[in-house]
Design an enzyme around this catalytic site. Sequence first.
Site, PDB file in Angstrom:
ATOM      1  N   HIS A  17     128.363 106.533 -43.825  1.00  0.00           N
ATOM      2  CA  HIS A  17     126.782 106.598 -42.704  1.00  0.00           C
ATOM      3  C   HIS A  17     127.490 108.502 -42.746  1.00  0.00           C
ATOM      4  O   HIS A  17     128.007 108.571 -41.916  1.00  0.00           O
ATOM      5  CB  HIS A  17     126.964 106.700 -41.997  1.00  0.00           C
ATOM      6  CG  HIS A  17     125.850 106.763 -41.113  1.00  0.00           C
ATOM      7  ND1 HIS A  17     124.975 105.777 -40.123  1.00  0.00           N
ATOM      8  CD2 HIS A  17     124.952 107.967 -40.459  1.00  0.00           C
ATOM      9  CE1 HIS A  17     124.442 106.931 -39.661  1.00  0.00           C
ATOM     10  NE2 HIS A  17     124.227 107.831 -40.348  1.00  0.00           N
ATOM     11  N   HIS A  19     125.900 112.876 -43.432  1.00  0.00           N
ATOM     12  CA  HIS A  19     125.518 113.965 -44.146  1.00  0.00           C
ATOM     13  C   HIS A  19     125.724 114.540 -44.657  1.00  0.00           C
ATOM     14  O   HIS A  19     126.292 115.198 -44.072  1.00  0.00           O
ATOM     15  CB  HIS A  19     124.551 113.955 -43.063  1.00  0.00           C
ATOM     16  CG  HIS A  19     123.224 112.688 -42.246  1.00  0.00           C
ATOM     17  ND1 HIS A  19     122.455 112.038 -42.439  1.00  0.00           N
ATOM     18  CD2 HIS A  19     123.996 111.942 -41.114  1.00  0.00           C
ATOM     19  CE1 HIS A  19     121.919 110.822 -41.957  1.00  0.00           C
ATOM     20  NE2 HIS A  19     122.995 111.037 -41.226  1.00  0.00           N
ATOM     21  N   HIS A 197     117.956 104.822 -40.798  1.00  0.00           N
ATOM     22  CA  HIS A 197     118.798 104.608 -39.632  1.00  0.00           C
ATOM     23  C   HIS A 197     117.938 104.187 -39.071  1.00  0.00           C
ATOM     24  O   HIS A 197     116.279 104.595 -38.668  1.00  0.00           O
ATOM     25  CB  HIS A 197     118.671 106.065 -39.117  1.00  0.00           C
ATOM     26  CG  HIS A 197     119.730 106.931 -39.569  1.00  0.00           C
ATOM     27  ND1 HIS A 197     120.043 107.179 -40.761  1.00  0.00           N
ATOM     28  CD2 HIS A 197     121.005 107.708 -39.796  1.00  0.00           C
ATOM     29  CE1 HIS A 197     120.876 107.859 -41.223  1.00  0.00           C
ATOM     30  NE2 HIS A 197     121.165 108.859 -40.385  1.00  0.00           N
ATOM     31  N   GLU A 200     119.034 103.604 -33.188  1.00  0.00           N
ATOM     32  CA  GLU A 200     120.371 104.772 -33.183  1.00  0.00           C
ATOM     33  C   GLU A 200     119.576 105.086 -31.912  1.00  0.00           C
ATOM     34  O   GLU A 200     120.021 104.829 -30.530  1.00  0.00           O
ATOM     35  CB  GLU A 200     120.330 106.280 -33.551  1.00  0.00           C
ATOM     36  CG  GLU A 200     121.842 107.124 -33.626  1.00  0.00           C
ATOM     37  CD  GLU A 200     121.138 108.383 -34.083  1.00  0.00           C
ATOM     38  OE1 GLU A 200     119.762 108.643 -34.868  1.00  0.00           O
ATOM     39  OE2 GLU A 200     122.356 109.180 -34.209  1.00  0.00           O
ATOM     40  N   ASP A 278     129.468 109.919 -39.690  1.00  0.00           N
ATOM     41  CA  ASP A 278     127.984 110.296 -39.576  1.00  0.00           C
ATOM     42  C   ASP A 278     127.135 112.123 -39.542  1.00  0.00           C
ATOM     43  O   ASP A 278     127.578 112.554 -41.109  1.00  0.00           O
ATOM     44  CB  ASP A 278     127.304 110.640 -38.608  1.00  0.00           C
ATOM     45  CG  ASP A 278     125.713 110.188 -37.768  1.00  0.00           C
ATOM     46  OD1 ASP A 278     125.544 110.740 -39.276  1.00  0.00           O
ATOM     47  OD2 ASP A 278     125.308 109.939 -36.609  1.00  0.00           O
ATOM     48  N   ASP A 279     128.399 113.487 -39.010  1.00  0.00           N
ATOM     49  CA  ASP A 279     127.999 114.542 -39.081  1.00  0.00           C
ATOM     50  C   ASP A 279     129.426 114.789 -38.418  1.00  0.00           C
ATOM     51  O   ASP A 279     129.464 116.410 -37.610  1.00  0.00           O
ATOM     52  CB  ASP A 279     127.228 115.030 -38.280  1.00  0.00           C
ATOM     53  CG  ASP A 279     125.579 114.806 -38.823  1.00  0.00           C
ATOM     54  OD1 ASP A 279     125.319 115.221 -39.622  1.00  0.00           O
ATOM     55  OD2 ASP A 279     124.754 113.659 -38.166  1.00  0.00           O
TER      56      ASP A 279
HETATM   57  N1  ADE Z   1     120.749 113.763 -39.463  1.00  0.00           N
HETATM   58  C1  ADE Z   1     122.050 113.811 -38.979  1.00  0.00           C
HETATM   59  N2  ADE Z   1     122.595 113.406 -38.359  1.00  0.00           N
HETATM   60  C2  ADE Z   1     121.286 112.210 -38.219  1.00  0.00           C
HETATM   61  C3  ADE Z   1     121.615 111.419 -37.352  1.00  0.00           C
HETATM   62  N3  ADE Z   1     122.199 110.974 -36.692  1.00  0.00           N
HETATM   63  N4  ADE Z   1     120.612 111.193 -36.954  1.00  0.00           N
HETATM   64  C4  ADE Z   1     119.474 110.865 -37.542  1.00  0.00           C
HETATM   65  N5  ADE Z   1     119.264 111.783 -38.321  1.00  0.00           N
HETATM   66  C5  ADE Z   1     120.212 112.424 -38.582  1.00  0.00           C
HETATM   67 ZN    ZN Z   2     123.094 109.811 -39.507  1.00  0.00          ZN
END
Ligand code: ADE
Ligand code: ZN
Length: 335
Positions: A17, A19, A197, A200, A278-279
Site C-alpha cells: 500500500h 502511493h 481503500h 479508513e 501509504d504516503d
Molecule cells: N491517496 C493517497 N493516500 C491516500 C489515503 N491514505 N487515503 C485515500 N487516498 C489516498
Molecule cells: Zn492509501
Amino acid sequence: METLIELSQKMPKTELHLHIEGTFEPEQMFAIAQRNKVSLKYNTVEELKAAYQFTNLQDFLDLYYQGMSVLLHEVDFYDLTMAYLKKVHSENVVHVEIFFDPQGHLSRGVSFETQIKGIYNALKDAETQWGMTSKLIMSFLRHLSEESAFETLELAKPYLNWIDAVGLDSSEVGHPPEKFLNVFEASKKLGLKVTAHAGEEGPPDYVWQAIEQIGVDRIDHGNRALEDDKLINEIKQRNLTLTVCPLSNLKLCVVDDMKDHPIKRMLALNLHATVNSDDPAYFGGYMNDNYQSLIKNTKITKEELFQLAKNGILGSWMADQQKEHHLKELNTLFA
Ligand code: ADE
Ligand code: ZN
C-alpha cells in the site's frame, strides 16, 4: 539476541500500500519544481514541512495534489519512483505493489504515457539492479465521476501489460465503492485485479460494498471493519488481506495514539493484516519506521512481527514460487 527492531529491519519485507505520489520528499519536490520552472505555494522546504499537520484525510489530500503538480515529464516520474525504490531497497523491501493516480496528472495535461513510462522504467531498473520485484496498481480518484474513471481505463488499454490491478483512493466519505461498480466490472474483464481503500474514514458499509458488490481481491486500510463482527468474519472467510498503514493512521487521526493502533487486535482476530507506509514523505516514515513505531508503542511480540511480514508475502500478488522463496528467508531469520 537481536532486538525486535533489528529483526524488523533485516527481515525481507513487501510493501502493498504505497502511493508513488506520496513518496515526494520536499527536497526532491523543490528540485523538480525548479527544473520545470513551476512555482510552489511554499517558499522553502521548512515552510512546506511545517504544513504537514493534518486533522483528517482531506487536509492531507489538499497538499498531496499540490505537491504532485510539479511532475510534468517522464523523467520526473522516473526520478520520483527511483528515489522511493532506492530508499526501500536499503530497508530490505524485496517486493512492492504501488499505486499511481493517473487522473491527478491527466487533469494537468500530463499524458498517461508520460506517467506510466517513467514509473514503469524505474520499476524495471530496480528489478534489474537489485532483483526487487513489483506490481503496478492504477487507482481511480473516487471524488471524480465513474465516467472519468472509464476514460482513464480507456487510456490504460495500450499499457495493460504493465498494469496489474486497479484501486480506489482519494476522499472516502461520500464516495462509496458502489459508485464505481461498472468500471471495476470492466477492469476485471480486462484481467486486472481489484483493490479499494475502504474503512479508513468511511463506515463498515463501505467495506461490505467493496467485498460484496465490487468483489475486491484486497482491502486497503480496513480499520473500521473492526466495528462489525459479521464483517470481520466475512473478511476471514474470503481470506482477504488488509493493507494497514500505521503512521498514516496516526498522522490522519484515524487513530489518536499509536499505543491504541488496532493492528494487534487484527492479528488476534486472525485477520491478514500487513504493514505499509501509504504516503511516507508526508506521514513521517517508510517501512522500517512503521514497524519501529509499532514495536515501540504497541508491544508487538516476535511472533506478531513474524506474522505481519508473512502476511505481507502471502497477501502480495507475487508468483507462488517467489512467495516460497521469501518465506524461507523469513523463516531462517526468525529461527
Ligand atoms: N491517496 C493517497 N493516500 C491516500 C489515503 N491514505 N487515503 C485515500 N487516498 C489516498
Ligand atoms: Zn492509501
